[in-house]
Design a protein around this motif. Structure first.
Motif, PDB file in Angstrom:
ATOM      1  N   SER A   1      -0.230  -3.411   3.932  1.00 18.33           N
ATOM      2  CA  SER A   1       0.563  -2.311   4.488  1.00 18.33           C
ATOM      3  C   SER A   1       1.704  -2.807   5.352  1.00 18.33           C
ATOM      4  O   SER A   1       2.403  -2.011   5.952  1.00 18.33           O
ATOM      5  CB  SER A   1      -0.319  -1.402   5.336  1.00 18.33           C
ATOM      6  OG  SER A   1      -1.381  -0.912   4.582  1.00 18.33           O
TER       7      SER A   1
ATOM      8  N   SER B   1       0.822  -1.213   0.000  1.00 19.01           N
ATOM      9  CA  SER B   1       0.000   0.000   0.000  1.00 19.01           C
ATOM     10  C   SER B   1       0.856   1.264   0.000  1.00 19.01           C
ATOM     11  O   SER B   1       0.339   2.359  -0.169  1.00 19.01           O
ATOM     12  CB  SER B   1      -0.936   0.006   1.198  1.00 19.01           C
ATOM     13  OG  SER B   1      -0.205   0.203   2.375  1.00 19.01           O
TER      14      SER B   1
ATOM     15  N   CYS C   1      -9.060   5.823   9.245  1.00 20.53           N
ATOM     16  CA  CYS C   1      -9.521   7.216   9.200  1.00 20.53           C
ATOM     17  C   CYS C   1      -8.347   8.176   9.418  1.00 20.53           C
ATOM     18  O   CYS C   1      -7.388   7.827  10.089  1.00 20.53           O
ATOM     19  CB  CYS C   1     -10.536   7.476  10.301  1.00 20.53           C
ATOM     20  SG  CYS C   1     -11.958   6.417  10.279  1.00 20.53           S
TER      21      CYS C   1
ATOM     22  N   TRP D   1      -7.971  12.099  -0.298  1.00 22.45           N
ATOM     23  CA  TRP D   1      -8.791  12.141   0.914  1.00 22.45           C
ATOM     24  C   TRP D   1      -8.808  13.531   1.526  1.00 22.45           C
ATOM     25  O   TRP D   1      -9.716  13.883   2.240  1.00 22.45           O
ATOM     26  CB  TRP D   1      -8.237  11.178   1.978  1.00 22.45           C
ATOM     27  CG  TRP D   1      -8.483   9.745   1.729  1.00 22.45           C
ATOM     28  CD1 TRP D   1      -8.500   9.106   0.546  1.00 22.45           C
ATOM     29  CD2 TRP D   1      -8.750   8.744   2.720  1.00 22.45           C
ATOM     30  NE1 TRP D   1      -8.745   7.773   0.722  1.00 22.45           N
ATOM     31  CE2 TRP D   1      -8.901   7.528   2.051  1.00 22.45           C
ATOM     32  CE3 TRP D   1      -8.857   8.770   4.115  1.00 22.45           C
ATOM     33  CZ2 TRP D   1      -9.154   6.335   2.724  1.00 22.45           C
ATOM     34  CZ3 TRP D   1      -9.104   7.595   4.772  1.00 22.45           C
ATOM     35  CH2 TRP D   1      -9.263   6.386   4.077  1.00 22.45           C
TER      36      TRP D   1
ATOM     37  N   HIS E   1      -2.566   2.691   4.123  1.00 23.80           N
ATOM     38  CA  HIS E   1      -3.716   1.943   4.639  1.00 23.80           C
ATOM     39  C   HIS E   1      -4.916   2.879   4.674  1.00 23.80           C
ATOM     40  O   HIS E   1      -4.768   4.090   4.588  1.00 23.80           O
ATOM     41  CB  HIS E   1      -3.398   1.401   6.031  1.00 23.80           C
ATOM     42  CG  HIS E   1      -2.891   2.459   6.965  1.00 23.80           C
ATOM     43  ND1 HIS E   1      -3.724   3.406   7.491  1.00 23.80           N
ATOM     44  CD2 HIS E   1      -1.661   2.761   7.404  1.00 23.80           C
ATOM     45  CE1 HIS E   1      -3.026   4.226   8.233  1.00 23.80           C
ATOM     46  NE2 HIS E   1      -1.757   3.868   8.189  1.00 23.80           N
ATOM     47  N   ARG E   2      -6.125   2.333   4.857  1.00 22.80           N
ATOM     48  CA  ARG E   2      -7.302   3.197   4.783  1.00 22.80           C
ATOM     49  C   ARG E   2      -7.966   3.405   6.138  1.00 22.80           C
ATOM     50  O   ARG E   2      -9.195   3.467   6.226  1.00 22.80           O
ATOM     51  CB  ARG E   2      -8.290   2.624   3.762  1.00 22.80           C
ATOM     52  CG  ARG E   2      -8.067   3.153   2.375  1.00 22.80           C
ATOM     53  CD  ARG E   2      -6.821   2.578   1.724  1.00 22.80           C
ATOM     54  NE  ARG E   2      -7.103   1.824   0.521  1.00 22.80           N
ATOM     55  CZ  ARG E   2      -6.332   0.848   0.073  1.00 22.80           C
ATOM     56  NH1 ARG E   2      -5.249   0.483   0.739  1.00 22.80           N
ATOM     57  NH2 ARG E   2      -6.645   0.222  -1.030  1.00 22.80           N
TER      58      ARG E   2
ATOM     59  N   ASP F   1       0.125   7.892   9.408  1.00 22.00           N
ATOM     60  CA  ASP F   1       0.294   7.360   8.055  1.00 22.00           C
ATOM     61  C   ASP F   1       1.754   7.231   7.656  1.00 22.00           C
ATOM     62  O   ASP F   1       2.049   7.022   6.480  1.00 22.00           O
ATOM     63  CB  ASP F   1      -0.445   8.260   7.070  1.00 22.00           C
ATOM     64  CG  ASP F   1      -1.907   8.312   7.377  1.00 22.00           C
ATOM     65  OD1 ASP F   1      -2.539   7.265   7.277  1.00 22.00           O
ATOM     66  OD2 ASP F   1      -2.409   9.372   7.741  1.00 22.00           O
TER      67      ASP F   1
ATOM     68  N   LYS G   1      -3.147  12.008   4.743  1.00 17.66           N
ATOM     69  CA  LYS G   1      -4.604  12.142   4.664  1.00 17.66           C
ATOM     70  C   LYS G   1      -5.085  13.488   5.189  1.00 17.66           C
ATOM     71  O   LYS G   1      -6.277  13.736   5.258  1.00 17.66           O
ATOM     72  CB  LYS G   1      -5.270  11.024   5.459  1.00 17.66           C
ATOM     73  CG  LYS G   1      -5.091   9.654   4.856  1.00 17.66           C
ATOM     74  CD  LYS G   1      -5.596   8.598   5.803  1.00 17.66           C
ATOM     75  CE  LYS G   1      -5.263   7.227   5.276  1.00 17.66           C
ATOM     76  NZ  LYS G   1      -5.213   6.250   6.389  1.00 17.66           N
TER      77      LYS G   1
ATOM     78  N   CYS H   1      -8.553  -2.354   7.290  1.00 21.74           N
ATOM     79  CA  CYS H   1      -7.963  -1.215   6.585  1.00 21.74           C
ATOM     80  C   CYS H   1      -6.535  -1.446   6.134  1.00 21.74           C
ATOM     81  O   CYS H   1      -6.094  -0.834   5.164  1.00 21.74           O
ATOM     82  CB  CYS H   1      -8.006   0.011   7.480  1.00 21.74           C
ATOM     83  SG  CYS H   1      -9.663   0.482   7.890  1.00 21.74           S
ATOM     84  N   SER H   2      -5.787  -2.315   6.826  1.00 20.66           N
ATOM     85  CA  SER H   2      -4.388  -2.482   6.441  1.00 20.66           C
ATOM     86  C   SER H   2      -4.216  -3.546   5.375  1.00 20.66           C
ATOM     87  O   SER H   2      -3.124  -3.717   4.851  1.00 20.66           O
ATOM     88  CB  SER H   2      -3.530  -2.811   7.661  1.00 20.66           C
ATOM     89  OG  SER H   2      -3.859  -4.090   8.137  1.00 20.66           O
TER      90      SER H   2
ATOM     91  N   TYR I   1       0.305   2.987  -3.062  1.00 19.26           N
ATOM     92  CA  TYR I   1      -1.071   3.395  -3.290  1.00 19.26           C
ATOM     93  C   TYR I   1      -1.199   4.848  -2.839  1.00 19.26           C
ATOM     94  O   TYR I   1      -0.460   5.303  -1.977  1.00 19.26           O
ATOM     95  CB  TYR I   1      -1.988   2.480  -2.458  1.00 19.26           C
ATOM     96  CG  TYR I   1      -3.452   2.753  -2.580  1.00 19.26           C
ATOM     97  CD1 TYR I   1      -4.187   2.264  -3.649  1.00 19.26           C
ATOM     98  CD2 TYR I   1      -4.114   3.480  -1.598  1.00 19.26           C
ATOM     99  CE1 TYR I   1      -5.536   2.504  -3.740  1.00 19.26           C
ATOM    100  CE2 TYR I   1      -5.466   3.723  -1.681  1.00 19.26           C
ATOM    101  CZ  TYR I   1      -6.167   3.235  -2.750  1.00 19.26           C
ATOM    102  OH  TYR I   1      -7.502   3.475  -2.846  1.00 19.26           O
TER     103      TYR I   1
ATOM    104  N   VAL J   1      -3.454   7.913  -1.156  1.00 17.57           N
ATOM    105  CA  VAL J   1      -4.671   8.352  -0.467  1.00 17.57           C
ATOM    106  C   VAL J   1      -4.745   9.881  -0.471  1.00 17.57           C
ATOM    107  O   VAL J   1      -5.409  10.482   0.351  1.00 17.57           O
ATOM    108  CB  VAL J   1      -4.736   7.824   0.985  1.00 17.57           C
ATOM    109  CG1 VAL J   1      -5.061   6.373   1.023  1.00 17.57           C
ATOM    110  CG2 VAL J   1      -3.462   8.107   1.730  1.00 17.57           C
TER     111      VAL J   1
END
Lengths: 134, 317
Positions: B64, A36, B24, A44, B21-22, A68, A96, B56-57, A39, A41
């Motif tokens: 991640s 990731s 918050c 956001w 990662h997603r 992050d 983010k 999320c990871s 990737y 983000v």
């Protein structure tokens, strides 16, 4: 070992126990396309943190509290011959825009500030508050 | 055990839990995870119970993690990691050359749902069997992944989607379960509490390093402020974690061998719990005149618990 490309078919062809390799080359820490880290983000956030190297005292509070891991760190040797981390920038792909780093920054004039996404970084550095006008 | 002296040196550690990662923005989960996995230089095997962190990871087809990581069910993070540890032991016993020069450590992460409620039986079993692993509970006091239902970690008066506030109800009615003391009662060699606050980074990192290097089952309960369900702004995460310690709502202590309790941080001036409660949207209804008694109840519980901890530390039992 099934790779994700083979697995990306329909639900009934998904294989059990597949492994996602994080590294292409673990020796040289070359991350694969499944990591990731590659990737983004960036879409956001509406505000981005801008980093001012001149005001930074390298306390690394932002590094330890960034959720992050987007602070780019360089290892340098200080006057006493001990290694220490030097913050050199922000990886905007991973940020983010949560502004935790701005909150924890301890310098009198913050060396990290939030600016709207459309402002250019050089432009933002020119608008930085000075001592008389915090 | 990795020596952690100052942050400048600690920051030279290459990150083993990467961004992208997603979770918050401003989520405390990743702050805790980063500090725990960076607190050792040994190889790690990690298992994660279902929850925010797992979902999320590892969004397919991305991962991640720079370390070996296994996703298991909601209830068996501790069972999976004890199985991996037993396998590693058995293979090294059979074949002396198996991973000879490598020391592998085992860590399990679980949310409060996967620790307090659903995963409790497997955690209790794994600690009782005495496997060598560290279990980290990321305690955000509700089932945040599925929309904020109450868990047994939810404190009294909190608004969640299954204990809503309104004309009849004042929110959650039960007290928070004291998981740290329950794990200490198992006789685990090392049990501790921690917060992801910037002020207390060293507390968390040294506790993690100590727990990982301790032989036997160890447990860390880490408070993880949840921006979405606790309803505060993302940038206030570390501030709220800090306030939880300063008001003694979440005291920092460690227990060795199930007996020796040591308080690792004492606030100079203990703040009233209103400071902590007023920052969060989930407690906003407590400040209405008819709900004042809940805040008094809160203060009484917090004072009692803090008193109990201090007495226990003095007594050394």
């Amino acid at each position: 070992m099934a790779t994700p490309k083979e697995m990306l078919t329909t639900w009934d062809k998904v294989q059990f126990g597949a492994v996602l390799p994080a590294f292409e080359d673990p020796e040289h820490k070359k991350r694969s396309k499944f990591h990731s880290y590659n990737y983004s983000v960036a879409d956001w956030r509406v505000e981005k943190p801008v980093f001012n190297r001149e005001l930074c005292i390298d306390c690394d509070f932002c590094w330890v509290s960034c959720p992050d891991s987007c602070f780019i760190v360089e290892e340098v040797v200080n006057k006493r011959g001990k290694k220490q981390a030097k913050i050199v920038g922000i990886n905007y792909n991973l940020c983010k825009g949560c502004a935790v780093c701005v909150e924890v920054c301890p310098t009198p004039i913050k060396s990290l500030l939030m600016f709207p996404e459309y402002v250019d970084n050089d432009e933002a550095l020119k608008q930085w508050p000075t001592k008389d006008n915090k | 055990m990795k020596k952690i002296t100052n942050l400048k040196e600690f920051a030279c550690t290459p990150d083993r839990f990467q961004g992208g990662h997603r979770l918050c923005p401003g989520c405390a989960h990743s702050m805790i995870v980063r500090e725990v996995v960076n607190a050792t230089d040994d190889d790690l095997v990690i298992s994660t119970a279902t929850g925010c962190l797992e979902v999320c990871s590892a969004i397919y087809p991305y991962t991640s993690w720079d370390v070996s990581w296994i996703h298991v069910g909601f209830e068996n993070a501790a069972a999976a990691i004890s199985g991996a540890e037993a396998m590693y032991k058995a293979l090294s016993r059979k074949d002396k050359l198996y991973n000879e020069d490598r020391r592998v450590k085992f860590v399990a992460f679980g949310g409060d749902g996967g620790t307090y409620d659903i995963g409790f039986q497997s955690l209790s079993g794994a600690v009782e069997r005495g496997h060598d692993f560290l279990y980290v509970c990321l305690d955000n006091e509700n089932y945040a992944n599925t929309g904020g239902q109450r868990s047994s970690a939810t404190p009294i008066g909190a608004h969640t989607s299954t204990s809503p506030r309104g004309r009849v109800s004042y929110g959650e009615k039960q007290k928070k379960k004291d998981i740290t003391m329950i794990m200490a009662a198992h006789g685990a060699p090392y049990v501790a509490t921690a917060v992801p606050s910037t002020k207390h980074w060293k507390d968390l990192a040294t506790k993690a390093a100590k727990a990982i290097s301790t032989v036997g089952p160890t447990f860390i309960n880490a408070l993880s402020p949840c921006t979405t369900e606790w309803k505060f702004k993302p940038e206030e995460t570390t501030e709220i974690a800090d306030l939880a310690v300063e008001t003694c709502v979440f005291p920092l202590y460690e227990i060795e061998d199930g007996r020796k309790l040591r308080i690792t941080y004492r606030p100079k001036d203990k703040l009233p719990v209103e400071e902590y409660l007023s920052k969060q949207g989930r407690f906003s209804h407590l400040f209405k005149p008819e709900n004042k008694w809940i805040i008094e109840e809160w203060q009484k519980q917090v004072d009692d618990y803090w008193d109990y901890l201090q007495r226990r530390e003095e007594a050394g039992v």
